[in-house]
Design a protein around this motif. Structure first.
Motif, PDB file in Angstrom:
ATOM      1  N   VAL A  69      -3.755  10.306  11.459  1.00 38.63           N
ATOM      2  CA  VAL A  69      -5.303   9.931  10.599  1.00 38.63           C
ATOM      3  C   VAL A  69      -5.255   8.438  10.643  1.00 38.63           C
ATOM      4  O   VAL A  69      -6.552   7.921  10.666  1.00 38.63           O
ATOM      5  CB  VAL A  69      -4.988  10.464   8.966  1.00 38.63           C
ATOM      6  CG1 VAL A  69      -6.142   9.860   8.279  1.00 38.63           C
ATOM      7  CG2 VAL A  69      -4.934  11.904   8.928  1.00 38.63           C
ATOM      8  N   MET A  70      -4.369   7.670  10.277  1.00 39.05           N
ATOM      9  CA  MET A  70      -4.495   6.314  10.605  1.00 39.05           C
ATOM     10  C   MET A  70      -4.694   5.753  12.033  1.00 39.05           C
ATOM     11  O   MET A  70      -5.627   4.769  12.245  1.00 39.05           O
ATOM     12  CB  MET A  70      -3.022   5.618  10.356  1.00 39.05           C
ATOM     13  CG  MET A  70      -2.388   5.933   8.845  1.00 39.05           C
ATOM     14  SD  MET A  70      -3.530   4.962   7.567  1.00 39.05           S
ATOM     15  CE  MET A  70      -3.146   3.693   7.697  1.00 39.05           C
ATOM     16  N   GLU A  71      -4.491   6.535  13.097  1.00 37.53           N
ATOM     17  CA  GLU A  71      -4.649   6.162  14.122  1.00 37.53           C
ATOM     18  C   GLU A  71      -6.092   6.295  14.592  1.00 37.53           C
ATOM     19  O   GLU A  71      -7.035   5.690  15.433  1.00 37.53           O
ATOM     20  CB  GLU A  71      -3.678   6.924  15.360  1.00 37.53           C
ATOM     21  CG  GLU A  71      -2.595   6.213  15.350  1.00 37.53           C
ATOM     22  CD  GLU A  71      -1.181   6.970  16.277  1.00 37.53           C
ATOM     23  OE1 GLU A  71      -1.563   7.858  16.489  1.00 37.53           O
ATOM     24  OE2 GLU A  71      -0.549   6.139  16.637  1.00 37.53           O
ATOM     25  N   PHE A 109      -5.724   4.767   3.182  1.00 34.69           N
ATOM     26  CA  PHE A 109      -4.133   4.894   3.669  1.00 34.69           C
ATOM     27  C   PHE A 109      -4.188   6.400   3.367  1.00 34.69           C
ATOM     28  O   PHE A 109      -4.447   7.017   2.446  1.00 34.69           O
ATOM     29  CB  PHE A 109      -3.207   4.253   2.690  1.00 34.69           C
ATOM     30  CG  PHE A 109      -1.839   4.340   2.945  1.00 34.69           C
ATOM     31  CD1 PHE A 109      -1.479   4.403   4.181  1.00 34.69           C
ATOM     32  CD2 PHE A 109      -0.936   4.597   2.009  1.00 34.69           C
ATOM     33  CE1 PHE A 109      -0.179   4.529   4.580  1.00 34.69           C
ATOM     34  CE2 PHE A 109       0.154   4.923   2.363  1.00 34.69           C
ATOM     35  CZ  PHE A 109       0.908   5.101   3.538  1.00 34.69           C
ATOM     36  N   SER A 110      -3.418   6.946   4.707  1.00 37.46           N
ATOM     37  CA  SER A 110      -2.960   8.050   4.639  1.00 37.46           C
ATOM     38  C   SER A 110      -1.457   8.286   4.877  1.00 37.46           C
ATOM     39  O   SER A 110      -1.026   7.334   5.721  1.00 37.46           O
ATOM     40  CB  SER A 110      -3.938   8.919   5.747  1.00 37.46           C
ATOM     41  OG  SER A 110      -3.115  10.094   6.195  1.00 37.46           O
ATOM     42  N   THR A 142       0.715  -1.342   0.150  1.00 39.92           N
ATOM     43  CA  THR A 142      -0.148  -0.201  -0.211  1.00 39.92           C
ATOM     44  C   THR A 142       0.962   1.154  -0.058  1.00 39.92           C
ATOM     45  O   THR A 142       1.626   1.403   0.915  1.00 39.92           O
ATOM     46  CB  THR A 142      -0.844  -0.069   1.283  1.00 39.92           C
ATOM     47  OG1 THR A 142      -1.799  -1.192   1.216  1.00 39.92           O
ATOM     48  CG2 THR A 142      -1.753   1.326   1.204  1.00 39.92           C
ATOM     49  N   ALA A 143       0.524   1.865  -0.922  1.00 41.70           N
ATOM     50  CA  ALA A 143       1.634   3.091  -1.031  1.00 41.70           C
ATOM     51  C   ALA A 143       0.804   4.368  -1.823  1.00 41.70           C
ATOM     52  O   ALA A 143      -0.058   4.283  -2.611  1.00 41.70           O
ATOM     53  CB  ALA A 143       2.873   2.696  -1.903  1.00 41.70           C
ATOM     54  N   LYS A 144       1.077   5.625  -1.504  1.00 44.83           N
ATOM     55  CA  LYS A 144       0.559   6.562  -2.345  1.00 44.83           C
ATOM     56  C   LYS A 144       1.419   7.946  -2.638  1.00 44.83           C
ATOM     57  O   LYS A 144       2.463   8.060  -1.765  1.00 44.83           O
ATOM     58  CB  LYS A 144      -0.706   6.925  -1.686  1.00 44.83           C
ATOM     59  CG  LYS A 144      -0.592   7.673  -0.390  1.00 44.83           C
ATOM     60  CD  LYS A 144      -2.070   8.010   0.287  1.00 44.83           C
ATOM     61  CE  LYS A 144      -2.265   9.399   0.278  1.00 44.83           C
ATOM     62  NZ  LYS A 144      -3.601   9.789   0.893  1.00 44.83           N
ATOM     63  N   ILE A 145       0.979   8.466  -3.305  1.00 43.15           N
ATOM     64  CA  ILE A 145       1.998   9.779  -3.512  1.00 43.15           C
ATOM     65  C   ILE A 145       1.225  11.002  -2.748  1.00 43.15           C
ATOM     66  O   ILE A 145       0.093  11.094  -2.946  1.00 43.15           O
ATOM     67  CB  ILE A 145       2.136   9.915  -5.138  1.00 43.15           C
ATOM     68  CG1 ILE A 145       3.022   9.008  -5.703  1.00 43.15           C
ATOM     69  CG2 ILE A 145       2.688  11.694  -5.379  1.00 43.15           C
ATOM     70  CD1 ILE A 145       3.460   8.993  -7.307  1.00 43.15           C
ATOM     71  N   THR A 146       2.053  11.905  -2.000  1.00 42.87           N
ATOM     72  CA  THR A 146       1.695  12.881  -1.371  1.00 42.87           C
ATOM     73  C   THR A 146       2.382  14.245  -1.931  1.00 42.87           C
ATOM     74  O   THR A 146       3.835  14.041  -2.187  1.00 42.87           O
ATOM     75  CB  THR A 146       2.029  12.749   0.084  1.00 42.87           C
ATOM     76  OG1 THR A 146       1.621  11.530   0.467  1.00 42.87           O
ATOM     77  CG2 THR A 146       1.153  13.616   0.948  1.00 42.87           C
TER      78      THR A 146
END
Ligand SMILES: [Zn+2]
Lengths: 143, 433
Positions: free
Chosen positions: B387-389, B381-382, A65-69
């Motif tokens: 945010v995840m917590e 997902f962040s 799981t990955a994303k671009i920020t």
């Protein structure tokens, strides 16, 4: 200008970070900076890479799981008070900062600080207005 | 519109008379024709003449899924094979698949209950229906097809898949009814957007969605995205397929067609009938079937039932959405916990199908703990820890509110939870009891 950071979700398990780093290396992806935020169960690895898009493809294909920020990187003088100066500018313009981390670049005496803020466009504008050097992708290539 | 007013608006006493007569007839046939049921009834030590009314049904033996599997393939057929017109098969995770056979009369019955179901959902003669359940060994596609034929709808037999084509023909032909799984309905909406079509302007006004669990939130989302009324349909191939029960437009429980599928709601522990409105296992007797009649079939679905008359006027009792399955119930600190409850919580937070695992452990002091592992999905997902917590504690609070028992929640990487033959392993019970 905005830079791309690849953020990755990792459980706190032995060897998981190594797996990801190796995966990137095996695919000729260069790591410019790495920062890890974690709690007792999981961590978020934040990477600035030479090819974010490719990294995302590689990671996705491997079920990670990955994303671009989008983040901004700012060059600051390596002397007391320079970070406080930037934080003051943010505060003044009501720009909320989610997190930040610093790294050292190779070719100059200056430090680089990465900021993740809520209003990135406004942040870039007010920093430029205050003559603070926001790194663009060309600059980051020399890191 | 009510398809069969004579039956669906019949008084309770009238209904009881029909049920009693049908049960008696069924028992006579089973006892003389079926060695399987003759043995079961004899072993129970009961004479079929002792069954005076439908209320005596509790004296009769049960049938369960293992009985069907153990008699694979045709052992429970009660008509000669040449009189079986159609066979459907559903595969399970273990053992033989479940085989069901329909005679001509059964196919007529299926058409009848499906016609009632479609009417119940709000269909009118001449409406066009897009059937996007799979056609084939699965009962979904053909069940809807038979009902729509009987009712006099115009059928677009799409089957599942070919999403672009589904959307294209929807635009060109303007069908009023969409029948598919709720998750496919959401998928259609997403794909429509990608194709530049506004799904809320779809021609569909009525959805007949079933064959998988779905939450109220998912209903709200589907209704908003597709601009239709989304109704729930219930069925299982052992009984007939889709058409056992169907929500009317008031969407307050599913009318179960009890003149032909006699429902009992039984306490999971004691097997005794529960009170109106209490949860228990749904047990169904197929009063009129000839190909493969089943006596007190344990569906393993946990529902509650009300006999209160519905605003729509139908007398047929209403069952709730399925709360859980008896076969995956776990008892923790004296409370019955169903994985599906946790699934519902997760579905409510994010409508795509969640992957999770429940780990039950027992501490040295004898206290049981539940840990729920939830695979983190791309959409949730962040890059921010907090945010995840927040997400993790929100999941925890929602699960606790639903189960009434404390749990620990841990977010894990995708595709890390154990799967067995593609199906998720929902519960790992590490207690040695
Ligand atoms: Zn109703």
């Amino acid at each position: 200008m905005k830079l791309k950071q690849v953020s990755i979700f990792l459980e706190n398990k032995e060897g998981h970070l190594l797996t990801v780093i190796k995966l990137l290396g095996d695919n000729d992806i260069n790591i410019r900076s790495i920062n890890i935020a974690e709690n007792k169960d999981f961590g978020i690895v934040r990477l600035i890479l030479n090819d974010s898009r490719k990294a995302l493809e590689v990671l996705g294909a491997n079920g990670i799981t990955a994303k671009i920020t989008e983040i901004i990187a700012v060059e600051i003088d390596d002397k007391p008070g320079s970070l406080a100066n930037i934080l003051e500018i943010f505060h003044e313009h009501k720009i909320n900062m989610e997190y930040m981390y610093g790294f050292i670049q190779r070719y100059s005496q200056k430090a680089l600080v990465v900021f993740r803020v809520d209003d990135i466009n406004n942040a870039i504008k007010v920093l430029s207005d205050n003559n603070i050097n926001v790194i663009n992708e060309k600059n980051i290539d020399i890191l | 519109m009510i398809w069969n007013e004579k039956i669906e608006l019949l008084s309770r006493d009238g209904l009881k008379k029909i049920q009693t007569n049908s049960l008696k007839k069924m028992l006579k046939v089973l006892y003389s024709n079926s060695s399987f049921y003759k043995k079961k009834i004899d072993e129970k030590g009961i004479k079929i003449s002792e069954i005076k009314t439908i209320d005596d049904i509790g004296k009769l033996p049960f049938t369960d899924k293992d009985d069907i599997r153990d008699n694979y393939p045709f052992g429970l057929f009660n008509s000669p094979l040449e009189e079986i017109r159609e066979i459907h098969v559903s595969s399970g995770t273990t053992g033989h698949p479940t085989v069901v056979g329909y005679t001509d009369d059964d196919l007529q019955l299926w058409s009848e209950v499906m016609a009632r179901a479609l009417c119940c959902a709000g269909a009118n003669k001449g409406d066009m229906i897009q059937v996007s359940y799979g056609y084939g060994l699965f009962t979904g596609g053909l069940g809807l097809h038979y009902g729509a034929t009987k009712m006099g709808l115009t059928i677009l037999p799409m089957s599942s898949g070919q999403t672009k084509r589904q959307l294209q023909l929807m635009q060109d032909f303007k069908p009023k009814i969409l029948a598919c799984t709720p998750s496919y309905a959401l998928f259609l909406a997403d794909e429509a957007k990608k194709m530049g079509i506004d799904p809320s302007k779809s021609s569909w006004e009525i959805g007949v969605f079933g064959a998988e669990p779905w939450s109220k939130n998912m209903r709200d989302k589907i209704e908003k995205m597709l601009g239709l009324t989304a109704t729930d349909i219930y069925g299982l191939s052992e009984i007939i397929g889709p058409g056992v029960a169907q929500e009317c437009t008031y969407k307050d429980g599913l009318h179960i067609f009890s003149d032909v599928f006699y429902p009992e709601i039984l306490d999971i522990a004691t097997g005794e009938a529960v009170k109106d409105g209490e949860y228990g296992e749904l047990v169904i007797t197929t009063l009129n079937k000839t190909g493969m009649p089943l006596l007190r079939y344990k569906t393993r679905d946990i529902v509650k039932m009300t006999t209160e008359i519905c605003k729509c006027g139908r007398i047929m009792p209403r069952i709730s959405k399925v709360k859980g399955r008896t076969d995956d119930m776990i008892i923790v600190r004296g409370i019955n916990v169903f994985p599906s409850q946790i699934e519902h919580v997760l579905l409510n937070m994010d409508e795509t199908h969640p992957h999770y695992q429940i780990i039950v452990t027992r501490e040295d002091n004898g206290l049981d703990n539940i840990e729920v592992l939830v695979e983190i999905k791309q959409e949730l997902f962040s890059d921010e820890i907090k945010v995840m917590e927040v997400l993790s504690s929100k999941i925890k609070n929602n699960i606790q509110a639903n189960l009434g028992v404390g749990v620990k929640v841990r977010l894990v990487e995708p595709a890390t939870l154990e799967r067995s033959e593609g199906k998720s392993v929902r519960v790992i019970d590490k207690r040695t009891l």
